[in-house]
Design an enzyme around this catalytic site. Structure first.
Site, PDB file in Angstrom:
ATOM      1  N   CYS A  48       1.729  -3.030  -1.368  1.00 28.18           N
ATOM      2  CA  CYS A  48       2.624  -3.358  -2.485  1.00 28.18           C
ATOM      3  C   CYS A  48       4.089  -3.277  -2.050  1.00 28.18           C
ATOM      4  CB  CYS A  48       2.342  -2.371  -3.616  1.00 28.18           C
ATOM      5  SG  CYS A  48       3.536  -2.412  -4.968  1.00 28.18           S
ATOM      6  N   TYR A 204       5.722 -13.774  -6.962  1.00 26.69           N
ATOM      7  CA  TYR A 204       4.590 -13.539  -7.877  1.00 26.69           C
ATOM      8  C   TYR A 204       4.541 -14.605  -8.966  1.00 26.69           C
ATOM      9  CZ  TYR A 204       3.601  -9.027  -5.753  1.00 26.69           C
ATOM     10  OH  TYR A 204       3.249  -8.047  -4.874  1.00 26.69           O
TER      11      TYR A 204
HETATM   12  N1  LIG Z   1       7.693  -2.421 -12.027  1.00 25.31           N
HETATM   13  C1  LIG Z   1       6.819  -1.887 -11.053  1.00 25.31           C
HETATM   14  C2  LIG Z   1       5.835  -2.925 -10.555  1.00 25.31           C
HETATM   15  C3  LIG Z   1       4.828  -2.333  -9.637  1.00 25.31           C
HETATM   16  C4  LIG Z   1       3.623  -3.283  -9.448  1.00 25.31           C
HETATM   17  O1  LIG Z   1       3.521  -4.325 -10.103  1.00 25.31           O
HETATM   18  N2  LIG Z   1       2.706  -2.930  -8.543  1.00 25.31           N
HETATM   19  C5  LIG Z   1       1.527  -3.748  -8.313  1.00 25.31           C
HETATM   20  C6  LIG Z   1       1.177  -3.849  -6.848  1.00 25.31           C
HETATM   21  S1  LIG Z   1       2.333  -4.812  -5.940  1.00 25.31           S
HETATM   22  C7  LIG Z   1       0.336  -3.086  -8.973  1.00 25.31           C
HETATM   23  O2  LIG Z   1       0.030  -1.941  -8.692  1.00 25.31           O
HETATM   24  N3  LIG Z   1      -0.337  -3.818  -9.852  1.00 25.31           N
HETATM   25  C8  LIG Z   1      -1.492  -3.337 -10.522  1.00 25.31           C
HETATM   26  C9  LIG Z   1      -1.989  -4.334 -11.538  1.00 25.31           C
HETATM   27  O3  LIG Z   1      -1.433  -5.427 -11.663  1.00 25.31           O
HETATM   28  O4  LIG Z   1      -2.964  -3.975 -12.207  1.00 25.31           O
HETATM   29  C10 LIG Z   1       7.651  -1.340  -9.927  1.00 25.31           C
HETATM   30  O5  LIG Z   1       8.526  -2.046  -9.413  1.00 25.31           O
HETATM   31  O6  LIG Z   1       7.425  -0.199  -9.559  1.00 25.31           O
END
Ligand SMILES: N[C@@H](CCC(=O)N[C@@H](CS)C(=O)NCC(=O)O)C(=O)O
Length: 340
Positions: A48, A204
Site C-alpha cells: 500500500c 486508483y
Molecule cells: N485514507 C487512507 C487510505 C488508505 C487505503 O486506502 N489503504 C488501502 C490499501 S492501499 C486499503 O487498505 N484498502 C482496504 C480496502 O479498500 O478495503 C490513508 O491514506 O491512510
C-alpha cells in the site's frame, strides 16, 4: 453500512470516490494519546503506497524501537469465509512458513514470505477483526492503522495524519529530521493540492473506474500532472527545492509502483515513468535512501494488486516486469544547496 472495500466506492457516474479515513485521533503530549516508547503498534501493507510512506517515516525518524509493526499478507481473502452472506474481502495476517494463499476464486498460490509479520499484539486473523476489536464494524478496513496497546483503541488510520505525527509528536524518542519544515508548509500544501488528487489518488481513479468517461478523465489529469512534476524536477532535486519533504515521500511511493503495476493493472499506459526525462532518477534518488529502500518490496506490491481483485484479474496472474533499475546511479547530487 455493510462491510466494504475501496472497490465498492463507486459514484453514480462510475467514478471511484475514495471515502475519508474514519479514525483521526492525534498523539500529543498531555493528551489521551501521549507519546511513549512501546505503547503504539503500526499495521501496514507493504503493497500500500499510503502505508509504505508511513513505514518509511518510522525508519527515517529512527522510531523502529519505539513503534512496533505488523505487516499483512499481500493477497486479499474472504474475511468471513464461513458466512455465505458476507462476501467482504480484505487483508489477512500470515506467518512466514504458512502455506501459499490462492485468490478468492481459488486461483494461484501466493507465497508467504519472511516479510509477513502477524498480529503479535491482538492476535487478529484479519484487519477486519482488528477494526472490530477497535469498535469499528463497517470499515473500510484499510492500512495504515496505528493502535494504542494501552487503551486497546484505534488511534488513527489516515496516512497523512500519521506522517505528521511520526515527524514531530514523538520528540526526542526519534531523531531531529523534519519532513514538514515550517518554511515549506505553504509550498508543500500547494504541491499536494494537485499531486494527491491527480497522481496519488488519480491512479486508483483510473484503475477502479467503471465507465469509460471516468477512466479517461482520471488518466488525462494523471498524465498532465506527471508532465508537470517532471518539468518541476528538471530544475530542482526535490519537489519543494533542495529539501526532501513529505510530498516527495508520497509521490515516490506512487511512482515506484507505476511501471510494474499501474501501467498495466490500472491501464495508465499513455507513458511509462521510465520514458520521462527526470522522473526515473528522482525515483532512484529517493529509493536509494536506506530508510526508504527497506520498505519497498516489489514482490508484495505486485502480488497485492494483481491477486486481490478477481473482478479485475480473474486468475491472479502477476506480470513479470519489475520496472526500471532502481539501483542505477541517479546523478541528481549536482543540484546544489538551493536544489538547482
Ligand atoms: N485514507 C487512507 C487510505 C488508505 C487505503 O486506502 N489503504 C488501502 C490499501 S492501499 C486499503 O487498505 N484498502 C482496504 C480496502 O479498500 O478495503 C490513508 O491514506 O491512510
Amino acid at each position: 453500512m455493510r462491510a466494504h472495500t475501496a472497490l465498492d466506492e463507486i459514484a453514480a457516474d462510475g467514478a471511484f470516490k475514495r471515502s475519508d479515513a474514519g479514525h483521526r485521533n492525534k498523539i500529543a503530549a498531555g493528551s489521551a494519546f501521549a507519546p511513549a516508547a512501546g505503547r503504539y503498534h503500526l499495521y501496514v501493507a507493504l503493497a500500500c503506497p499510503w502505508a509504505d510512506g508511513v513505514l518509511s517515516m518510522v525508519h527515517l525518524k529512527g522510531l523502529e524501537d519505539v513503534i512496533s509493526v505488523s505487516k499483512v499478507h499481500p493477497t486479499w481473502v474472504r474475511t468471513r469465509p464461513d458466512d455465505p452472506n458476507d462476501a467482504h474481502c480484505g487483508w489477512q495476517f500470515r506467518a512466514p512458513g504458512d502455506p501459499p494463499v490462492p485468490n478468492t476464486l481459488g486461483h494461484g498460490a501466493n507465497v508467504v514470505d519472511d516479510e509477513c509479520v502477524p498480529d503479535t499484539v491482538n492476535g487478529c486473523r484479519t484487519m477486519r477483526e482488528l477494526y472490530e476489536k477497535g469498535r469499528d464494524t463497517h470499515g473500510k478496513y484499510s492500512t495504515p492503522l496505528l493502535w494504542d496497546k494501552e487503551t486497546g483503541a484505534i488511534v488513527n488510520n489516515e496516512s497523512l495524519d500519521l506522517l505528521r505525527m511520526l515527524n514531530s509528536a514523538f520528540g526526542k524518542l526519534g531523531n531531529a529530521l523534519d519532513l514538514f519544515p515550517p518554511h515549506l508548509e505553504a509550498e508543500t500544501a500547494a504541491l499536494n493540492e494537485w499531486i494527491y488528487p491527480a497522481i496519488n489518488d488519480g491512479v486508483y481513479r483510473a484503475g477502479f473506474a467503471q465507465t469509460q468517461d471516468a477512466h479517461a478523465s482520471a488518466v488525462t489529469a494523471l498524465f498532465a500532472a506527471l508532465d508537470r512534476a517532471d518539468t518541476l524536477l528538471a530544475t530542482r532535486r526535490y519537489l519543494a527545492g533542495a529539501e526532501l519533504t513529505w510530498v516527495d515521500l508520497r509521490l515516490f511511493h506512487t511512482l515506484v509502483r507505476f511501471d510494474p503495476v499501474y501501467v498495466t493493472y490500472f491501464k495508465c499506459n499513455l507513458k511509462r515513468i521510465a520514458e520521462y526525462p527526470h522522473l526515473p532518477n528522482y525515483v532512484r534518488d529517493i529509493y536509494q535512501i536506506p530508510a526508504v529502500k527497506r520498505t519497498v518490496n516489489m514482490a508484495h506490491i505486485k502480488m497485492h494488486y494483481f491477486t486481490s481483485h478477481p473482478l479485475l484479474n480473474t486468475f491472479g496472474i502477476v506480470p513479470l516486469h519489475n520496472g526500471f533499475d532502481l539501483d542505477a546511479p541517479h546523478g541528481r547530487e549536482h543540484f546544489g544547496a538551493e536544489g538547482k
